[in-house]
Scaffold this motif. Structure first.
Motif, PDB file in Angstrom:
ATOM      1  N   PRO A 240       0.871  -1.285  -0.054  1.00 16.21           N
ATOM      2  CA  PRO A 240      -0.018   0.177   0.162  1.00 16.21           C
ATOM      3  C   PRO A 240       0.739   1.151   0.090  1.00 16.21           C
ATOM      4  O   PRO A 240       2.120   1.134   0.211  1.00 16.21           O
ATOM      5  CB  PRO A 240      -0.797  -0.170   1.053  1.00 16.21           C
ATOM      6  N   SER A 241       0.272   2.257  -0.416  1.00 12.29           N
ATOM      7  CA  SER A 241       0.950   3.709  -0.195  1.00 12.29           C
ATOM      8  C   SER A 241       1.488   3.933   1.221  1.00 12.29           C
ATOM      9  O   SER A 241       0.657   3.612   2.012  1.00 12.29           O
ATOM     10  CB  SER A 241      -0.094   4.667  -0.828  1.00 12.29           C
ATOM     11  N   GLY A 242       2.751   4.469   1.181  1.00 11.23           N
ATOM     12  CA  GLY A 242       3.331   4.832   2.559  1.00 11.23           C
ATOM     13  C   GLY A 242       4.167   3.689   3.149  1.00 11.23           C
ATOM     14  O   GLY A 242       4.548   3.548   4.303  1.00 11.23           O
ATOM     15  N   SER A 243       4.033   2.411   2.334  1.00 13.23           N
ATOM     16  CA  SER A 243       4.585   1.195   3.077  1.00 13.23           C
ATOM     17  C   SER A 243       6.083   1.107   3.080  1.00 13.23           C
ATOM     18  O   SER A 243       6.551   0.194   3.988  1.00 13.23           O
ATOM     19  CB  SER A 243       3.837   0.015   2.573  1.00 13.23           C
TER      20      SER A 243
ATOM     21  N   LYS B 108       7.733   1.229  -0.372  1.00 14.45           N
ATOM     22  CA  LYS B 108       8.447   0.802  -1.490  1.00 14.45           C
ATOM     23  C   LYS B 108       9.363   1.599  -1.935  1.00 14.45           C
ATOM     24  O   LYS B 108      10.327   1.294  -2.788  1.00 14.45           O
ATOM     25  CB  LYS B 108       6.929   0.483  -2.543  1.00 14.45           C
ATOM     26  N   SER B 109       8.915   3.063  -2.342  1.00 11.98           N
ATOM     27  CA  SER B 109       9.971   4.033  -2.827  1.00 11.98           C
ATOM     28  C   SER B 109      11.185   3.997  -2.206  1.00 11.98           C
ATOM     29  O   SER B 109      12.279   3.938  -2.673  1.00 11.98           O
ATOM     30  CB  SER B 109       9.239   5.273  -2.943  1.00 11.98           C
TER      31      SER B 109
ATOM     32  N   ASP C 283       9.892   1.135 -11.830  1.00 13.19           N
ATOM     33  CA  ASP C 283       9.171   1.940 -11.223  1.00 13.19           C
ATOM     34  C   ASP C 283       7.882   2.057 -11.892  1.00 13.19           C
ATOM     35  O   ASP C 283       7.619   2.919 -12.649  1.00 13.19           O
ATOM     36  CB  ASP C 283       9.813   3.203 -10.375  1.00 13.19           C
ATOM     37  N   GLU C 284       6.754   0.995 -11.528  1.00 11.54           N
ATOM     38  CA  GLU C 284       5.419   1.152 -12.189  1.00 11.54           C
ATOM     39  C   GLU C 284       5.694   1.523 -13.986  1.00 11.54           C
ATOM     40  O   GLU C 284       5.100   2.318 -14.379  1.00 11.54           O
ATOM     41  CB  GLU C 284       4.569   2.475 -11.461  1.00 11.54           C
TER      42      GLU C 284
ATOM     43  N   HIS D 283       1.532  -1.609  -8.678  1.00 11.69           N
ATOM     44  CA  HIS D 283       0.225  -1.865  -7.820  1.00 11.69           C
ATOM     45  C   HIS D 283      -0.771  -2.660  -8.383  1.00 11.69           C
ATOM     46  O   HIS D 283      -1.902  -3.200  -7.946  1.00 11.69           O
ATOM     47  CB  HIS D 283      -0.568  -0.428  -7.824  1.00 11.69           C
TER      48      HIS D 283
END
Ligand code: ADP
Length: 243
Positions: A45-48, A50-51, A170-171, A204
């Motif tokens: 999820p966002s904020g987990s 990954k970046s 990245d995506e 995602h």
């Protein structure tokens, strides 16, 4: 995979961001290894985190603690110049937005990493790289004359031109329609099967991750699950049929 050297090896990697008085622990002790010719999706999820994880794996940043080895080399103590050097030599980056220079032709875009590295035989090597992604005939086109899928293939040719140990994406299909996404996944699978390229990709989309051999699921700065994809989906070939 025993005995084979890992391309990527993280041991208890933590990353803490300090903004003023506030500390954010974006990675809280992540350990895994990725071996040559693996195809790995990173999801979460966002904020987990990954970046943060991609930045570390891409040698754009260093862990706060723990160890990160890229192709056997410990990155934690490297200075910025050394980190940049290993990044340029070992990693081919692919981004959601392609990041091509609009004024340059496809072959000129692919040549850029060779220009920065002061490498010889630049035009010849860039053309070979474009041929690897099936775009030899489009070498003199500018980005606006190419479809989104073709632009991403140019970006992949640029990522390959320095002969990296791994592609970090990245995506990469985030801006593409279903058919073009399928083309990009077919290309990545061909590079993996034919040339043994290692691919690590953040996505995602479960449909995209299903093409990979393994999925790392990140949650709250931890590796929540490390799963093998038992039967990876094979992407349909492009109309041209081959690289
Ligand atoms: P994801 O890519 O999964 O959305 P990130 O790695 O971007 O997650 O972020 C993980 C956590 O670290 C989040 O809480 C985010 O706010 C924080 N974070 C990321 N980058 C920074 C930064 N440069 N400075 C401070 N906090 C950051």
């Amino acid at each position: 995979m025993d005995g084979q050297a890992a391309v990527i090896e993280l041991r208890q990697v933590r990353k803490v961001y300090q903004t003023g008085a506030i500390e954010v622990e974006a990675l809280r002790g992540v350990s895994f290894a990725i071996f040559p010719a693996e195809m790995v999706a990173v999801m979460g999820p966002s904020g987990s985190g990954k970046s943060t994880l991609m930045n570390l794996m891409g040698c754009l940043d260093r862990p706060t603690s723990g160890s990160y080895r890229l192709a056997g080399e410990e990155t934690g103590q490297m200075n910025d110049d050394r980190l940049a050097e290993i990044r340029n030599r070992r990693i081919g980056f692919v981004f959601q937005s392609y990041n091509l220079l609009a004024r340059m032709t496809a072959v000129e875009n692919v040549e850029l990493p060779l220009v920065y590295a002061g490498a010889p035989r630049r035009r010849e090597r860039a053309l070979t790289s474009l041929e690897r992604v099936g775009l030899g005939p489009r070498a003199r086109h500018r980005p606006f004359e190419l479809s989104g899928g073709e632009q991403q293939r140019v970006a992949i040719a640029r990522a390959l031109v320095m002969e990296p140990s791994l592609i970090l994406a990245d995506e990469p299909t985030g801006n593409l329609d279903t058919r073009s996404s399928e083309e990009i996944m077919a290309l990545l699978q061909e590079l993996n099967e034919r040339e043994g390229m290692t691919v690590v990709l953040v996505t995602h989309e479960a449909d995209i991750a299903a093409h990979m051999g393994r999925i790392l699921r990140i949650r709250d700065g931890l590796l929540e699950r490390d799963e093998v994809v038992s039967n990876p989906r094979h992407a349909a070939l492009r109309p041209e049929g081959k690289l």
